[in-house]
Design a protein around this motif. Structure first.
Motif, short mmCIF file in Angstrom:
data_model
loop_
_atom_site.label_atom_id
_atom_site.label_comp_id
_atom_site.label_asym_id
_atom_site.label_seq_id
_atom_site.Cartn_x
_atom_site.Cartn_y
_atom_site.Cartn_z
N ALA A 295 -0.20 12.46 -2.05
CA ALA A 295 -0.95 11.55 -2.93
C ALA A 295 -2.45 11.80 -2.83
CB ALA A 295 -0.63 10.11 -2.55
N ARG A 296 -2.96 12.00 -1.63
CA ARG A 296 -4.40 12.17 -1.45
C ARG A 296 -4.93 13.44 -2.09
NH1 ARG A 296 -7.84 12.46 4.28
NH2 ARG A 296 -9.56 13.67 3.39
N THR A 297 -4.15 14.51 -2.07
CA THR A 297 -4.60 15.80 -2.61
C THR A 297 -4.20 16.02 -4.07
OG1 THR A 297 -2.59 16.90 -1.82
CG2 THR A 297 -4.47 16.85 -0.33
N GLY A 298 -3.56 14.99 -4.69
CA GLY A 298 -3.09 15.22 -6.05
C GLY A 298 -2.06 16.34 -6.11
N LEU A 299 -1.17 16.36 -5.11
CA LEU A 299 -0.13 17.39 -4.97
C LEU A 299 -0.76 18.78 -4.88
CD1 LEU A 299 2.79 16.33 -4.80
CD2 LEU A 299 3.25 17.58 -6.89
N TRP A 300 -1.88 18.86 -4.14
CA TRP A 300 -2.52 20.14 -3.79
C TRP A 300 -2.94 20.96 -5.01
CZ3 TRP A 300 2.12 18.48 -1.48
CH2 TRP A 300 1.96 17.96 -0.19
N THR A 301 -3.37 20.27 -6.07
CA THR A 301 -3.84 21.01 -7.25
C THR A 301 -5.11 21.80 -6.95
OG1 THR A 301 -4.93 18.95 -7.94
CG2 THR A 301 -2.82 19.49 -8.98
N GLY A 302 -5.84 21.41 -5.91
CA GLY A 302 -7.04 22.16 -5.54
C GLY A 302 -6.74 23.57 -5.08
N MET B 14 0.83 -1.21 0.00
CA MET B 14 0.00 0.00 0.00
C MET B 14 0.86 1.26 0.00
SD MET B 14 -3.09 -0.92 2.63
CE MET B 14 -4.29 -2.19 2.24
N PHE B 15 1.93 1.21 0.79
CA PHE B 15 2.82 2.37 0.85
C PHE B 15 3.48 2.62 -0.50
CE2 PHE B 15 6.95 4.36 1.71
CZ PHE B 15 6.52 5.52 2.32
N LEU B 16 3.88 1.55 -1.18
CA LEU B 16 4.48 1.71 -2.51
C LEU B 16 3.47 2.29 -3.50
CD1 LEU B 16 6.57 -1.59 -2.87
CD2 LEU B 16 7.42 0.74 -2.50
N LYS B 17 2.20 1.91 -3.33
CA LYS B 17 1.15 2.45 -4.20
C LYS B 17 0.95 3.94 -3.94
CE LYS B 17 -3.38 1.16 -6.01
NZ LYS B 17 -4.52 0.22 -5.89
N VAL B 18 1.02 4.34 -2.67
CA VAL B 18 0.92 5.75 -2.33
C VAL B 18 2.11 6.52 -2.90
CG1 VAL B 18 0.94 7.41 -0.43
CG2 VAL B 18 -0.47 5.37 -0.27
N MET B 19 3.30 5.92 -2.82
CA MET B 19 4.50 6.54 -3.38
C MET B 19 4.36 6.70 -4.89
SD MET B 19 7.11 7.15 -1.19
CE MET B 19 8.62 6.81 -2.07
N GLN B 20 3.82 5.68 -5.54
CA GLN B 20 3.60 5.75 -6.99
C GLN B 20 2.61 6.86 -7.33
OE1 GLN B 20 1.86 2.23 -8.68
NE2 GLN B 20 2.52 2.72 -10.76
N THR B 21 1.55 6.98 -6.52
CA THR B 21 0.58 8.05 -6.74
C THR B 21 1.24 9.41 -6.60
OG1 THR B 21 -1.15 6.62 -5.84
CG2 THR B 21 -1.65 8.95 -6.02
N GLY B 22 2.08 9.56 -5.56
CA GLY B 22 2.78 10.82 -5.36
C GLY B 22 3.71 11.15 -6.52
N ALA B 23 4.37 10.11 -7.07
CA ALA B 23 5.28 10.34 -8.20
C ALA B 23 4.50 10.80 -9.43
CB ALA B 23 6.06 9.06 -8.51
N TYR B 24 3.38 10.15 -9.72
CA TYR B 24 2.54 10.58 -10.84
C TYR B 24 1.98 11.98 -10.61
CZ TYR B 24 2.42 6.09 -13.32
OH TYR B 24 2.75 4.97 -14.04
N ALA B 25 1.70 12.28 -9.33
CA ALA B 25 1.10 13.57 -9.00
C ALA B 25 2.02 14.74 -9.32
CB ALA B 25 0.70 13.60 -7.53
N LEU B 26 3.33 14.48 -9.43
CA LEU B 26 4.26 15.56 -9.77
C LEU B 26 3.95 16.18 -11.13
CD1 LEU B 26 7.64 14.00 -8.55
CD2 LEU B 26 6.43 15.94 -7.54
N LEU B 27 3.28 15.41 -11.99
CA LEU B 27 2.92 15.92 -13.31
C LEU B 27 1.67 16.79 -13.28
CD1 LEU B 27 3.45 12.65 -15.39
CD2 LEU B 27 5.03 14.58 -15.19
N LEU B 28 0.88 16.66 -12.20
CA LEU B 28 -0.41 17.35 -12.17
C LEU B 28 -0.32 18.87 -12.10
CD1 LEU B 28 -2.84 15.22 -9.98
CD2 LEU B 28 -2.99 15.72 -12.41
N PRO B 29 0.48 19.46 -11.19
CA PRO B 29 0.46 20.92 -11.07
C PRO B 29 0.74 21.68 -12.36
CG PRO B 29 1.54 19.97 -9.18
CD PRO B 29 1.31 18.84 -10.14
N PRO B 30 1.83 21.38 -13.11
CA PRO B 30 2.05 22.16 -14.33
C PRO B 30 0.97 21.95 -15.38
CG PRO B 30 3.63 20.35 -14.17
CD PRO B 30 2.94 20.44 -12.86
#
Length: 258
Positions: free
Chosen positions: A170-177, A68-84
């Motif tokens: 990960a939960r906030t999508g890197l705070w895009t909100g 589960m932690f690795l999945k959260v880490m993966q989500t956080g890594a993908y989330a780096l693309l969200l803000p720009p």
């Protein structure tokens, strides 16, 4: 006043409360906002417990927690693309007269991301910097009574805070909100669909029966989609629109002149 002091002490001593104070986005004033926030939290908790119970006979609890932690880490890594990408898209669709309203939110997002990345990479930097050059000299032997028990406590606190930082990213999508409230449910939904879809396509069940593994994945995807749709509809119902900027509007509010 006494209760306030205890809350401050608890926030400092408990790493998850510290991370919540630093990284949790502000919740709206409405009752529905608080309900959606609690539902998101309890969905995560119940989902984690359900997976541990359902896979108990096939996987160790430690293995499930690590996965589960690795999945959260993966989500956080993908989330780096969200803000720009999110900022570019919302900048294009927002009406010209309201684009300046996006700047304060973008600054808040950059601040949170910079702080989260600092806390994420700081342990690795310190370990690399220290290496074999750690030399602790305590002249007073009595100081060992305080110093030695404090070391594991500090390590545990820092590790928990580090994990909570990854969780909030990960939960906030890197705070895009922070840029626009409607980006939060959409961004986290896209991330969830990409990661779960990739996991289903790969089909690696790690010893869990395929039917059980697929059921858990589909249930998690469904509940996440339901919560995201509810959050999106709630935000739309109180006046948030993509083309009108990050502030809610009313029907009586005049449209900006192009």
């Amino acid at each position: 006043m006494q209760l306030s002091h205890w809350r401050v002490i608890a926030t400092v001593l408990l790493p998850w409360r510290t991370a919540k104070l630093v990284f949790k986005p502000k919740i709206g004033p409405l009752r529905e906002d608080r309900i959606l926030d609690r539902l998101a939290f309890w969905r995560s908790v119940v989902g984690m417990v359900a997976i541990m119970v359902a896979t108990y006979g096939y996987q160790d609890v430690i293995f499930v927690s690590g996965d589960m932690f690795l999945k959260v880490m993966q989500t956080g890594a993908y989330a780096l693309l969200l803000p720009p990408l999110s900022f570019l898209v919302i900048l294009i669709v927002t009406r010209p007269g309201r684009r300046s309203q996006l700047i304060p939110g973008a600054r808040r997002l950059l601040g949170r991301v910079a702080l989260a990345l600092t806390f994420f990479f700081l342990p690795f930097f310190l370990m690399n910097l220290a290496g074999d050059r750690i030399n602790i000299n305590i002249p007073d032997p009595g100081g060992l009574i305080v110093f030695i028990p404090a070391i594991p406590l500090v390590i545990v606190w820092c590790f928990c805070f580090w994990c909570c930082t990854v969780y909030w990213a990960a939960r906030t999508g890197l705070w895009t909100g922070e840029i626009h409230p409607l980006l939060a449910p959409i961004g986290t939904t896209v991330l969830m669909l990409v990661i779960n879809g990739q996991e289903i396509i790969d089909g690696d069940t790690d010893g869990v029966p395929h039917w059980l593994w697929l059921t858990l994945n589909l249930c998690g995807t469904t509940t996440s989609l339901v919560l995201c749709v509810l959050e999106y509809r709630h935000l739309r119902s109180i006046g948030y629109q993509f083309r009108s900027g990050p502030e809610p509007v009313t029907r009586s509010e005049p449209e900006p002149v192009h």
